[in-house]
Design an enzyme around this catalytic site. Structure first.
Site, PDB file in Angstrom:
ATOM      1  N   ASP A 112       0.844  -1.396  -0.025  1.00 57.62           N
ATOM      2  CA  ASP A 112      -0.074   0.086   0.059  1.00 57.62           C
ATOM      3  C   ASP A 112       0.921   1.509   0.168  1.00 57.62           C
ATOM      4  OD1 ASP A 112       0.771  -0.399   2.548  1.00 57.62           O
ATOM      5  OD2 ASP A 112      -1.183  -0.150   3.445  1.00 57.62           O
ATOM      6  N   SER A 113       2.027   1.028   0.057  1.00 60.49           N
ATOM      7  CA  SER A 113       3.249   2.215  -0.219  1.00 60.49           C
ATOM      8  C   SER A 113       2.819   2.875  -1.526  1.00 60.49           C
ATOM      9  CB  SER A 113       4.613   1.678  -0.138  1.00 60.49           C
ATOM     10  OG  SER A 113       4.949   0.512  -1.043  1.00 60.49           O
ATOM     11  N   ASP A 159      -0.847  -6.131  -0.190  1.00 67.58           N
ATOM     12  CA  ASP A 159      -1.342  -5.679   1.021  1.00 67.58           C
ATOM     13  C   ASP A 159      -2.836  -5.339   1.216  1.00 67.58           C
ATOM     14  OD1 ASP A 159       0.598  -5.047   2.692  1.00 67.58           O
ATOM     15  OD2 ASP A 159       1.197  -3.369   1.873  1.00 67.58           O
ATOM     16  N   GLU A 182       9.106  -4.588   9.906  1.00 66.48           N
ATOM     17  CA  GLU A 182       9.674  -3.199   9.537  1.00 66.48           C
ATOM     18  C   GLU A 182      10.116  -2.261  10.743  1.00 66.48           C
ATOM     19  OE1 GLU A 182       6.753  -1.418   7.198  1.00 66.48           O
ATOM     20  OE2 GLU A 182       8.140   0.462   6.984  1.00 66.48           O
TER      21      GLU A 182
END
Ligand code: KIV
Length: 263
Positions: A44-45, A83, A181
């Site tokens: 979704d980045s 995502d 992350e």
């Protein structure tokens, strides 16, 4: 063309070979990325690097499905992770409905969900219903607004304990791998040792079971800022801008097209 990974081969890779995961959002880049990546993440980045937004929060399910379809078309022999965007897995039934939509409308091999202990029930429900799940623990970009920024995790012993608990809960719930992350390297190392499924790091040091980077960061296409964990393997922005400037210059000076590019 190398063989497409499966859930089982990904699980078995732990301790044998680090996994290479790279994001892609369209068919063109997916085809390029597929030559080097074991797994392609439609993150979704894309809401930031593709849609220009300041965070991932406003990414929608339809957007993710559109981009995942494009990636699957471009990289038909790759393992593709989609995502689940913010708000689409707030409870187990909502999550299942939305994950089914992803599975029915794309060729994605699994979905990725942010969260640890608090998302175990959702992960379990998806796994029980035939949807493979990649977990995502440590720094959670979808929590950026509630957390007041992107904060590196694992700096205190309480945080370390809770991240390890998250990892164990995600594994117990049925995830076949997870991303960790923005976490201190020593904590990420302990996480990778605490579970038997692969732990793929981004900004989490070297002692995990694989690495993931956002393609536009690693290719130097995103110029606004470079997080400490990003290594630029190409000065993409400069190369692209120079090429475009050459084209503009040749058009203005009537050097393009020449005989070679004329019918
Ligand atoms: O959205 C994304 O690209 C991600 C990576 C940062 C792991 O989740």
């Amino acid at each position: 063309m190398s063989k497409k990974l499966t859930i089982s081969s990904i699980k078995k890779s732990k301790g044998l070979k680090p996994l290479v995961m790279i994001t892609a959002y369209d068919a063109l880049f997916a085809r390029l990325v597929s030559e080097s990546a074991d797994m392609i993440l439609v993150g979704d980045s894309l809401n930031m690097s593709f849609a220009g937004k300041s965070d991932t929060i406003s990414a929608t399910l339809d957007q993710m499905i559109y981009h995942t379809n494009a990636v699957c078309m471009g990289a038909q022999n790759s393992f593709v992770v989609c995502d689940m965007p913010f708000g689409t897995y707030i409870d187990k039934e909502t999550a299942l409905q939305n994950a089914i939509k992803i599975f029915q409308q794309t060729q994605a091999d699994c979905v990725k969900i942010e969260g640890g202990v608090e998302k175990a029930e959702v992960i379990q429900h998806l796994s029980d219903n035939g949807i493979a799940v990649c977990g995502h623990i440590g720094l959670l970009p979808q929590s950026v607004r509630s957390e007041g920024g992107y904060k590196v995790k694992g700096k205190t012993s309480e945080e370390k304990i809770s991240i390890i608990e998250d990892a164990k809960a995600v594994e117990r719930a049925g995830a076949f791998c997870m991303v960790i992350e923005g976490t201190k390297a020593d904590v990420a190392k302990e996480v990778a040792q605490a579970v038997s499924i692969p732990v793929i790091g981004i900004g989490a040091g070297a002692d995990v079971d694989g690495q993931v980077l956002v393609f536009s960061d690693m290719l130097g296409l995103f110029e606004e800022f470079t997080p400490k964990f990003v290594k630029k393997y190409l000065d993409g922005a400069t190369l692209v801008k120079d090429a475009l400037a050459d084209y503009a210059d040749e058009v203005v000076n009537k050097k393009f097209p020449t005989e070679e590019h004329t019918y």
